[in-house]
Design an enzyme around this catalytic site. Structure first.
Site, PDB file in Angstrom:
ATOM      1  N   ARG A 140      -5.658-122.353  23.065  1.00  0.00           N
ATOM      2  CA  ARG A 140      -4.631-123.033  23.845  1.00  0.00           C
ATOM      3  C   ARG A 140      -5.262-123.443  25.173  1.00  0.00           C
ATOM      4  O   ARG A 140      -6.251-122.847  25.611  1.00  0.00           O
ATOM      5  CB  ARG A 140      -3.434-122.117  24.095  1.00  0.00           C
ATOM      6  CG  ARG A 140      -2.750-121.626  22.819  1.00  0.00           C
ATOM      7  CD  ARG A 140      -1.638-120.637  23.149  1.00  0.00           C
ATOM      8  NE  ARG A 140      -0.900-120.211  21.956  1.00  0.00           N
ATOM      9  CZ  ARG A 140      -1.219-119.169  21.202  1.00  0.00           C
ATOM     10  NH1 ARG A 140      -2.288-118.423  21.517  1.00  0.00           N
ATOM     11  NH2 ARG A 140      -0.504-118.842  20.137  1.00  0.00           N
ATOM     12  N   LYS A 165      -1.029-115.538  24.169  1.00  0.00           N
ATOM     13  CA  LYS A 165       0.421-115.612  24.023  1.00  0.00           C
ATOM     14  C   LYS A 165       0.937-114.288  23.483  1.00  0.00           C
ATOM     15  O   LYS A 165       0.392-113.747  22.524  1.00  0.00           O
ATOM     16  CB  LYS A 165       0.785-116.759  23.073  1.00  0.00           C
ATOM     17  CG  LYS A 165       2.270-117.075  23.039  1.00  0.00           C
ATOM     18  CD  LYS A 165       2.535-118.325  22.235  1.00  0.00           C
ATOM     19  CE  LYS A 165       4.016-118.683  22.251  1.00  0.00           C
ATOM     20  NZ  LYS A 165       4.281-119.921  21.480  1.00  0.00           N
ATOM     21  N   HIS A 270      -2.919-129.573  22.957  1.00  0.00           N
ATOM     22  CA  HIS A 270      -2.519-128.789  21.792  1.00  0.00           C
ATOM     23  C   HIS A 270      -2.872-129.506  20.491  1.00  0.00           C
ATOM     24  O   HIS A 270      -3.021-128.859  19.455  1.00  0.00           O
ATOM     25  CB  HIS A 270      -1.023-128.477  21.850  1.00  0.00           C
ATOM     26  CG  HIS A 270      -0.687-127.080  21.403  1.00  0.00           C
ATOM     27  ND1 HIS A 270      -1.195-125.956  22.016  1.00  0.00           N
ATOM     28  CD2 HIS A 270       0.073-126.625  20.383  1.00  0.00           C
ATOM     29  CE1 HIS A 270      -0.738-124.870  21.405  1.00  0.00           C
ATOM     30  NE2 HIS A 270       0.019-125.246  20.402  1.00  0.00           N
ATOM     31  N   ARG A 273      -6.035-128.080  19.230  1.00  0.00           N
ATOM     32  CA  ARG A 273      -5.828-126.793  18.553  1.00  0.00           C
ATOM     33  C   ARG A 273      -5.246-127.017  17.148  1.00  0.00           C
ATOM     34  O   ARG A 273      -5.669-126.373  16.187  1.00  0.00           O
ATOM     35  CB  ARG A 273      -4.914-125.920  19.409  1.00  0.00           C
ATOM     36  CG  ARG A 273      -4.489-124.588  18.781  1.00  0.00           C
ATOM     37  CD  ARG A 273      -3.706-123.790  19.819  1.00  0.00           C
ATOM     38  NE  ARG A 273      -2.813-122.813  19.223  1.00  0.00           N
ATOM     39  CZ  ARG A 273      -3.151-121.568  18.922  1.00  0.00           C
ATOM     40  NH1 ARG A 273      -4.387-121.155  19.116  1.00  0.00           N
ATOM     41  NH2 ARG A 273      -2.259-120.732  18.416  1.00  0.00           N
ATOM     42  N   HIS A 296      -1.513-116.323  15.669  1.00  0.00           N
ATOM     43  CA  HIS A 296      -0.110-116.429  15.293  1.00  0.00           C
ATOM     44  C   HIS A 296       0.434-115.071  14.866  1.00  0.00           C
ATOM     45  O   HIS A 296      -0.230-114.353  14.113  1.00  0.00           O
ATOM     46  CB  HIS A 296       0.056-117.418  14.136  1.00  0.00           C
ATOM     47  CG  HIS A 296      -0.080-118.850  14.548  1.00  0.00           C
ATOM     48  ND1 HIS A 296      -0.317-119.874  13.657  1.00  0.00           N
ATOM     49  CD2 HIS A 296      -0.012-119.434  15.771  1.00  0.00           C
ATOM     50  CE1 HIS A 296      -0.393-121.018  14.302  1.00  0.00           C
ATOM     51  NE2 HIS A 296      -0.211-120.780  15.584  1.00  0.00           N
ATOM     52  N   TYR A 305       0.805-126.128   9.094  1.00  0.00           N
ATOM     53  CA  TYR A 305      -0.342-127.023   8.976  1.00  0.00           C
ATOM     54  C   TYR A 305      -0.595-127.443   7.532  1.00  0.00           C
ATOM     55  O   TYR A 305      -1.224-128.476   7.294  1.00  0.00           O
ATOM     56  CB  TYR A 305      -1.593-126.355   9.557  1.00  0.00           C
ATOM     57  CG  TYR A 305      -1.461-126.057  11.025  1.00  0.00           C
ATOM     58  CD1 TYR A 305      -1.387-127.083  11.960  1.00  0.00           C
ATOM     59  CD2 TYR A 305      -1.383-124.748  11.492  1.00  0.00           C
ATOM     60  CE1 TYR A 305      -1.238-126.818  13.312  1.00  0.00           C
ATOM     61  CE2 TYR A 305      -1.238-124.470  12.839  1.00  0.00           C
ATOM     62  CZ  TYR A 305      -1.168-125.509  13.740  1.00  0.00           C
ATOM     63  OH  TYR A 305      -1.017-125.250  15.077  1.00  0.00           O
TER      64      TYR A 305
END
Length: 321
Positions: A140, A165, A270, A273, A296, A305
């Site tokens: 990120r 995150k 982003h 990424r 994640h 994705y």
């Protein structure tokens, strides 16, 4: 003369509580914004005299009249819940059913490898390296900006993301093509550190209470930013420190590079990424591995994705062909 000190104001209490609980400065600013907004919405009434019905009305206003995104409405709710639970320490009461901002299902914009290379060719210096790491390591933009010298392991070709995150650490790929540029950044960090030591010892910002536990940690090479700000700044605790480069500067440079590359669709940091994830999946990388590299929490987040890969996913082709 009254010797009793006045009790701290509400917003000072909010900030103090956030810092005790080690929330990031970014979250502090966001929560303070929504708490002030909530108070102003109800005519500058003190939150201690309000409850669930007032919160319900505020959230309805955000969704119905201001048309905020679902994530924005949830952010406001989280800030208010924090206020009542941790600062006022009083029950919020029943909020009831309120209008939820719709969360549209949108597929992420991704670029082909050739398009990413075109974007990178429009960048130079630190901006080029940060964009390359967002694509080559799946970082990120905030994670790229916050890299320190000790996060790089050249021998193992591993890059460590600390306090990503959700305040989680993870490791990801260190692209070999970035190693020379990173070594140059480390050499520049050493030179900058030497100059700062000669001119007053301005340390870098450190996480949590590390500067109290290890007072000289901010003056060691290991803790230096790979991408420092151009000048020192004041932090909320009254110290002058050297912070990392601001994310907005990187975002602006990448957006300009994408426009200059004449891409068929707009993109952002982003997007790089997203492109990292789709490139790995299209080459047969296990989705659980991609999930770990991206950091994640759930594999369902990573599965988005698979919907943008089309015929390239796992070699699947249309039966018509």
């Amino acid at each position: 003369m009254d010797t009793h000190s006045k009790p701290p104001k509400l917003m000072d209490r909010v900030k103090a509580t956030l810092r005790v609980k080690r929330y990031s400065l970014r979250t502090e600013k966001t929560y303070c914004y929504w708490i002030r907004f909530f108070i102003r919405f109800h005519g500058i009434r003190h939150p201690a005299g309000m409850g669930g019905s007032e919160v319900h009305a505020f959230l309805e206003h955000l969704a119905v009249e201001r048309h905020v995104a679902a994530a924005t409405q949830n952010q406001a709710l989280n800030a208010i819940v924090f206020l009542y639970r941790h600062v006022l320490e009083q029950p919020l009461g029943d909020i009831g059913e309120f209008s939820r901002a719709k969360r549209p299902r949108r597929l992420p914009v991704v670029l082909s490898h050739e398009e990413v290379i075109r974007v990178l060719s429009q960048l130079s210096g630190p901006m080029h390296l940060m964009a390359a790491l967002m694509y080559g390591a799946g970082l990120r933009v905030t994670e790229a900006c916050r890299l320190r010298v000790w996060d790089i392991e050249f021998e193992r070709q591993v890059l460590t993301v600390r306090s990503g995150k959700g305040d989680k650490d993870r490791t990801t790929l260190l692209p070999p093509s970035c190693m020379v540029s990173i070594q140059q950044r480390i050499a520049e960090a050493q030179n900058l550190l030497n100059r700062r030591l000669e001119n007053g010892q301005v340390p870098v910002t450190l996480p949590h209470a590390l500067d109290r536990k290890y007072p000289n940690a901010g003056l060691s090479l290991a803790w230096q930013w790979l991408f420092p700000s151009s000048k020192p700044c004041f932090v909320p605790f009254g110290k002058v420190v050297l912070h990392h480069i601001h994310t907005s500067a990187v975002q602006k440079s990448v957006r300009q590079a994408m426009r200059a590359a004449n891409l068929p669709r707009p993109g952002s940091c982003h997007t790089l990424r997203h492109s990292f994830a789709t490139q790995l999946l299209s080459r047969g990388t296990d989705i659980r591995t991609v999930q770990e590299l991206l950091g994640h929490k759930s594999v369902e987040t990573t599965q988005i994705y698979t919907h943008v890969l089309g015929s390239g996913f796992a070699g699947v082709r249309s039966p018509l062909e």
